[in-house]
Design an enzyme around this catalytic site. Sequence first.
Site, PDB file in Angstrom:
ATOM      1  N   PHE A 159      58.590  39.043  50.562  1.00 27.53           N
ATOM      2  CA  PHE A 159      58.248  37.783  49.667  1.00 27.53           C
ATOM      3  C   PHE A 159      59.710  36.971  49.221  1.00 27.53           C
ATOM      4  O   PHE A 159      60.574  37.451  48.916  1.00 27.53           O
ATOM      5  CB  PHE A 159      57.874  38.277  48.090  1.00 27.53           C
ATOM      6  CG  PHE A 159      57.294  37.066  47.294  1.00 27.53           C
ATOM      7  CD1 PHE A 159      56.006  36.478  47.581  1.00 27.53           C
ATOM      8  CD2 PHE A 159      58.341  36.615  46.230  1.00 27.53           C
ATOM      9  CE1 PHE A 159      55.637  35.449  46.688  1.00 27.53           C
ATOM     10  CE2 PHE A 159      57.383  35.591  45.640  1.00 27.53           C
ATOM     11  CZ  PHE A 159      56.260  34.928  45.721  1.00 27.53           C
ATOM     12  N   GLN A 202      52.949  43.652  41.589  1.00 22.59           N
ATOM     13  CA  GLN A 202      54.176  44.067  42.536  1.00 22.59           C
ATOM     14  C   GLN A 202      55.524  43.925  41.962  1.00 22.59           C
ATOM     15  O   GLN A 202      56.455  44.749  42.565  1.00 22.59           O
ATOM     16  CB  GLN A 202      54.041  43.109  43.674  1.00 22.59           C
ATOM     17  CG  GLN A 202      52.851  42.977  44.434  1.00 22.59           C
ATOM     18  CD  GLN A 202      52.132  41.593  44.072  1.00 22.59           C
ATOM     19  OE1 GLN A 202      52.126  41.273  42.996  1.00 22.59           O
ATOM     20  NE2 GLN A 202      51.447  41.066  45.073  1.00 22.59           N
ATOM     21  N   ASN A 214      47.362  48.835  39.291  1.00 21.33           N
ATOM     22  CA  ASN A 214      46.519  49.764  40.157  1.00 21.33           C
ATOM     23  C   ASN A 214      47.004  51.150  39.820  1.00 21.33           C
ATOM     24  O   ASN A 214      47.721  51.342  39.117  1.00 21.33           O
ATOM     25  CB  ASN A 214      46.598  49.396  41.668  1.00 21.33           C
ATOM     26  CG  ASN A 214      47.920  49.518  41.969  1.00 21.33           C
ATOM     27  OD1 ASN A 214      48.671  50.178  41.733  1.00 21.33           O
ATOM     28  ND2 ASN A 214      48.117  48.514  43.186  1.00 21.33           N
ATOM     29  N   THR A 240      42.930  49.378  38.299  1.00 19.05           N
ATOM     30  CA  THR A 240      42.000  49.498  39.518  1.00 19.05           C
ATOM     31  C   THR A 240      42.416  50.628  40.352  1.00 19.05           C
ATOM     32  O   THR A 240      43.586  51.086  40.636  1.00 19.05           O
ATOM     33  CB  THR A 240      42.204  48.113  40.296  1.00 19.05           C
ATOM     34  OG1 THR A 240      43.541  48.064  40.538  1.00 19.05           O
ATOM     35  CG2 THR A 240      41.640  46.871  39.531  1.00 19.05           C
ATOM     36  N   GLY A 288      41.268  51.465  43.870  1.00 20.48           N
ATOM     37  CA  GLY A 288      41.024  50.985  45.249  1.00 20.48           C
ATOM     38  C   GLY A 288      39.711  51.366  45.435  1.00 20.48           C
ATOM     39  O   GLY A 288      38.638  50.769  44.719  1.00 20.48           O
ATOM     40  N   GLY A 302      36.981  52.081  42.447  1.00 18.44           N
ATOM     41  CA  GLY A 302      36.520  51.417  41.321  1.00 18.44           C
ATOM     42  C   GLY A 302      37.620  50.777  40.382  1.00 18.44           C
ATOM     43  O   GLY A 302      38.718  50.771  40.960  1.00 18.44           O
ATOM     44  N   ASP A 362      43.887  40.038  42.641  1.00 17.11           N
ATOM     45  CA  ASP A 362      43.942  38.936  41.954  1.00 17.11           C
ATOM     46  C   ASP A 362      42.595  38.319  41.607  1.00 17.11           C
ATOM     47  O   ASP A 362      42.339  37.895  40.615  1.00 17.11           O
ATOM     48  CB  ASP A 362      44.528  37.964  42.724  1.00 17.11           C
ATOM     49  CG  ASP A 362      46.100  38.308  43.079  1.00 17.11           C
ATOM     50  OD1 ASP A 362      46.786  39.044  42.341  1.00 17.11           O
ATOM     51  OD2 ASP A 362      46.659  37.950  44.072  1.00 17.11           O
TER      52      ASP A 362
END
Length: 323
Positions: free
Chosen positions: A116, A171, A194, A222, A224, A227, A256
């Site tokens: 990034f 991130q 996550n 989250t 993956g 759920g 997102d």
Amino acid sequence: MPILVAGSIASDHLMHFPGKFSEQLMAEHLHKVSLSFLVDELDIRRGGVGPNICYAMGQLGGSPVLIGAVGADFDDYRSWLVSHGVDCDHVLVSATRHTARFVCTTDTEMNQIGSFYAGAMGESADIEIAPIWDATGAHLAVISAYDPAAMVKHSAECREKGLRFVADPSQQITRMDGPELLQLIEGAALLFTNDYEKQLLESKTGLSSDEIDARVGVRVTTLGSEGVEIVGDDVETVRVPVAKERSKTDPTGVGDAFRGGFLTARDWGLSWQRAAEVGSLLATMVLEIVGTQEYSVEKDEFTARLAESYGDDCAAEVLPHLS
């Protein structure tokens, strides 16, 4: 009501490697990796955490207000977002830097290696949340992944001004240290991560899961393919499975889309479970395509897919809120 969304604004350069990263990495030589992957596909797409969340909200008829910093090359992207219901009036335009860029390669097992370039995003700390809150009549500020200094500053400003906010380090957990992360999440109405980010957050802060939960209102994790899990002092633990998929194409932007759908459904007044179901379906729709903003919510199809994954009652509750 308007929701402020502060986050990275970038273009995505998405590539596909027709193999497995794991077969190219040798454990005994990981300290000196020098690899080049010959890819067979390249897609250049609009992206960035902030616009991705806003786009999802706009697709559901929400009122997202994008906050972030861009370069003079943002004009076409601005027009696209505005045409899809996103307020871009408060985006800061840098006089010297280009808009940020994400370069990512995905293998056949949906593993990703990405880089990034921050660019104009480095000027995001110059933005103040409170004036935009007052100007738009917002009731929630989402602090998502972008310049770490800006994230910490925005969180502190929200606490100082009594503004309700969401912490979504995503991130940037890998880049921020423990004290910075604590400053970001302290007092957040919601914390999004996550499962891996949750464990990394605990490791970097030195806090247990319960100790982190005590610093935020509700934690949304989250998981993956497993759920999502929602926990909080005043929330009975909720677990929602992923929505049924038509295909798996590219996971970029899935989280997102989930956040945009989840927050919009909560803004409608729906339950935690229903909000997670709406967010999960949007996430699945992104998984099925290349690009993070290449889907559209059509009322009949969307409610049919909700019914398929979560039952007729879910579809019936969501239907009145779709334009």
